[in-house]
Design an enzyme around this catalytic site. Structure first.
Site, short mmCIF file in Angstrom:
data_model
loop_
_atom_site.label_atom_id
_atom_site.label_comp_id
_atom_site.label_asym_id
_atom_site.label_seq_id
_atom_site.Cartn_x
_atom_site.Cartn_y
_atom_site.Cartn_z
N PHE A 58 0.92 -1.30 0.04
CA PHE A 58 -0.07 -0.06 -0.02
C PHE A 58 0.84 1.14 0.05
O PHE A 58 1.91 1.51 0.83
CB PHE A 58 -1.00 -0.01 1.24
CG PHE A 58 -1.94 -1.10 1.19
CD1 PHE A 58 -1.63 -2.37 1.39
CD2 PHE A 58 -3.25 -0.86 0.87
CE1 PHE A 58 -2.66 -3.25 1.20
CE2 PHE A 58 -4.30 -1.66 0.78
CZ PHE A 58 -3.97 -3.14 0.81
N ALA A 59 0.45 2.06 -0.96
CA ALA A 59 1.36 3.55 -0.93
C ALA A 59 0.27 4.47 -1.16
O ALA A 59 0.09 5.12 -2.30
CB ALA A 59 2.32 3.33 -1.98
N GLY A 61 -0.89 8.44 -0.19
CA GLY A 61 -0.47 9.77 0.41
C GLY A 61 1.22 9.85 0.25
O GLY A 61 1.69 9.32 -0.95
N TYR A 63 3.70 8.29 1.27
CA TYR A 63 4.00 6.81 1.18
C TYR A 63 4.58 6.45 -0.13
O TYR A 63 5.33 5.38 -0.53
CB TYR A 63 3.31 5.82 1.93
CG TYR A 63 3.39 5.76 3.47
CD1 TYR A 63 3.21 6.91 4.27
CD2 TYR A 63 4.07 4.81 4.29
CE1 TYR A 63 3.21 6.96 5.67
CE2 TYR A 63 4.22 4.89 5.58
CZ TYR A 63 3.82 5.97 6.33
OH TYR A 63 3.74 5.93 7.69
N ASP A 149 7.26 0.93 3.24
CA ASP A 149 8.44 2.02 3.74
C ASP A 149 9.43 0.99 4.20
O ASP A 149 9.98 1.24 5.41
CB ASP A 149 7.90 2.78 4.83
CG ASP A 149 7.17 2.25 5.78
OD1 ASP A 149 6.50 1.31 5.79
OD2 ASP A 149 7.47 2.38 7.27
N PRO A 170 10.31 -6.98 15.19
CA PRO A 170 11.79 -6.60 15.94
C PRO A 170 11.77 -5.79 17.03
O PRO A 170 12.91 -6.15 17.89
CB PRO A 170 12.42 -5.99 14.45
CG PRO A 170 11.25 -5.35 13.88
CD PRO A 170 10.04 -6.28 14.05
N GLY A 171 10.90 -5.12 17.36
CA GLY A 171 10.83 -4.29 18.47
C GLY A 171 10.54 -5.18 19.69
O GLY A 171 10.86 -4.64 20.90
N TYR A 172 10.02 -6.41 19.85
CA TYR A 172 9.63 -7.21 20.96
C TYR A 172 10.09 -8.59 21.21
O TYR A 172 9.73 -9.19 22.13
CB TYR A 172 8.13 -7.02 21.16
CG TYR A 172 7.60 -5.86 21.01
CD1 TYR A 172 7.32 -4.82 22.01
CD2 TYR A 172 6.93 -5.06 19.57
CE1 TYR A 172 6.85 -3.78 21.97
CE2 TYR A 172 6.52 -4.09 19.56
CZ TYR A 172 6.48 -3.24 20.82
OH TYR A 172 6.19 -2.04 20.47
N GLU A 239 -2.94 -4.84 13.18
CA GLU A 239 -1.75 -5.69 13.91
C GLU A 239 -2.09 -6.30 15.14
O GLU A 239 -1.87 -7.52 15.48
CB GLU A 239 -0.66 -4.82 14.25
CG GLU A 239 0.51 -5.49 14.60
CD GLU A 239 1.80 -4.42 14.65
OE1 GLU A 239 2.64 -4.48 13.85
OE2 GLU A 239 1.94 -4.00 15.74
C1 UD2 Z 1 3.69 -0.53 12.25
C2 UD2 Z 1 3.52 -1.84 11.62
C3 UD2 Z 1 2.62 -1.67 10.41
C4 UD2 Z 1 1.32 -1.38 10.99
C5 UD2 Z 1 1.36 0.02 11.98
C6 UD2 Z 1 0.05 0.41 12.82
C7 UD2 Z 1 5.51 -3.33 11.65
C8 UD2 Z 1 6.81 -3.44 11.65
N1 UD2 Z 1 4.76 -2.02 11.10
O1 UD2 Z 1 4.35 0.24 11.22
O2 UD2 Z 1 2.56 -2.83 9.72
O3 UD2 Z 1 0.76 -2.35 11.79
O4 UD2 Z 1 2.48 -0.09 12.83
O5 UD2 Z 1 -1.06 0.31 12.04
O6 UD2 Z 1 4.91 -4.33 11.69
N2 UD2 Z 1 0.53 3.60 4.71
C9 UD2 Z 1 0.25 4.43 3.48
N3 UD2 Z 1 0.18 5.86 3.77
C10 UD2 Z 1 -0.02 6.25 5.11
C11 UD2 Z 1 0.17 5.46 6.33
C12 UD2 Z 1 0.41 4.42 6.23
O7 UD2 Z 1 0.08 4.01 2.64
O8 UD2 Z 1 -0.09 7.66 5.24
C13 UD2 Z 1 0.46 2.00 4.61
C14 UD2 Z 1 2.15 1.76 4.32
O9 UD2 Z 1 2.12 0.69 3.23
C15 UD2 Z 1 2.97 1.74 5.47
C16 UD2 Z 1 1.95 0.90 6.27
O10 UD2 Z 1 0.57 1.54 5.75
O11 UD2 Z 1 3.96 0.90 5.15
C17 UD2 Z 1 1.96 0.82 7.72
O12 UD2 Z 1 1.97 2.32 8.40
P1 UD2 Z 1 3.11 2.97 8.77
O13 UD2 Z 1 4.35 2.56 8.08
O14 UD2 Z 1 2.90 4.26 9.19
O15 UD2 Z 1 3.34 1.95 10.37
P2 UD2 Z 1 4.41 1.96 11.09
O16 UD2 Z 1 5.93 1.88 10.42
O17 UD2 Z 1 4.41 2.41 12.39
#
Ligand code: UD2
Length: 290
Positions: A58-59, A61, A63, A149, A170-172, A239
């Site tokens: 998913f990409a 905004g 991202y 990302d 990896p965090g836990y 999650e």
């Molecule tokens: C963690 C989790 C993620 C998700 C999130 C909470 C891991 C390491 N990461 O990542 O999977 O569970 O927490 O919901 O497991 N995205 C968009 N546009 C946006 C925001 C998100 O496309 O504006 C998509 C994108 O594919 C991104 C994913 O949603 O990779 C997860 O969002 P995140 O990267 O903001 O979440 P993150 O890194 O805190």
């Protein structure tokens, strides 16, 4: 005391060479770490079956900026030499970068609406994965659902295949389970009690056979929507629901944090190889809301 001959490992079967990490769960699922598998042997077993692997990413905004490196590094490391079909869900289909892909590998772009809340983008993934699998049935064998990302740095291949595949967060992975950030409010359908849970699994990487992932996505979506009707959103959205699901329906294969590391974390001795890792980002700048 000498071993009884019938249970001695035959010399051509080399047991996992890792003694520093858990390599099998109590329900007999392998936990995949560097040094626990033979990549050449595994590829040789799967190649004649001509398997195909779907990927969702998913990409939405800002991202979209991560997509190019994700796709480029996937070409270098993800199921190299196998059929791979990447499904990109984005609100900016015209901005999807063109990345050269090897024969047998392709990309399909799907439009999705943008959103003002990152929680919604994250949570809607289960619904879109569920409906995609309903379309793909009989066309693909396996599916992996990955965070955009992130980049590949090392092999991710046939060793990761299984019915239902979870990745240890990896965090836990060094913490006691009482510290895992599961949903702790009993009124949520993602609830786990302090004595529950095996691992804390990632929302950013999971997969398996289509029918298994379909069942999980459908269940998580149903529970997420029922929570929403009751006015509750689980601590870590999908999650949290995934972690509840994998507590009840144990994964048949578990991937170590080599399969989703985080660039900002320093390497621990047991992490000999980082295969896939989340890039360091400024949440305040990149997300649509805080
Ligand atoms: C963690 C989790 C993620 C998700 C999130 C909470 C891991 C390491 N990461 O990542 O999977 O569970 O927490 O919901 O497991 N995205 C968009 N546009 C946006 C925001 C998100 O496309 O504006 C998509 C994108 O594919 C991104 C994913 O949603 O990779 C997860 O969002 P995140 O990267 O903001 O979440 P993150 O890194 O805190």
């Amino acid at each position: 005391m000498s071993m009884r001959p019938e249970i001695c490992p035959p010399p051509w079967i080399i047991p996992p060479r890792r003694r520093d990490v858990v390599t099998v769960t109590p329900w007999l699922a392998p936990v995949v770490w560097d040094g626990t598998f033979d990549p050449v042997l595994l590829d040789g077993l799967y190649r004649p079956r001509n398997i195909s692997v779907a990927v969702t990413v998913f990409a939405v905004g800002k991202y979209i900026r991560f997509l190019e490196a994700f796709l480029q590094t996937a070409e270098q490391h993800f199921f190299v030499g196998f059929n791979v079909h990447v499904y990109i869900f984005t609100d900016q289909p015209n901005e999807v970068p063109r990345v050269h892909m090897a024969p047998g590998r392709q990309v399909t772009v799907r439009s999705v609406p943008s959103s003002r809340r990152w929680q919604e983008i994250s949570a809607r993934r289960m619904e879109l994965i569920q409906t995609l699998i309903e379309e793909l049935r009989n066309h693909m064998d396996y599916i992996f659902c990955l965070d955009v990302d992130s980049q590949f740095h090392g092999r991710w291949g046939t060793e990761s295949l299984g019915g239902l595949v979870g990745v240890i967060h990896p965090g836990y992975y060094r913490d006691r389970r009482t510290k895992f950030p599961y949903e702790r409010r009993p009124e949520s359908r993602a609830y786990l009690a302090p004595e529950d849970g095996d691992f804390y699994y990632c929302g950013g990487a999971f997969g398996g056979q289509l029918q298994e992932v379909h069942l999980m996505a459908k269940t998580c979506r149903r529970d997420f929507e029922a929570d929403a009707r009751g006015g509750i959103e689980a601590a870590w959205q999908e999650e949290s629901h995934l972690n509840r699901y994998m507590w009840i329906h144990k994964p048949t294969k578990v991937l170590s944090p080599e399969y989703l590391w985080q660039d900002f974390k320093s390497r621990e001795p047991e992490i000999r190889l980082v295969r896939f890792s989340g890039v360091t980002k400024n949440y305040a700048e990149i997300r649509p809301n805080t």
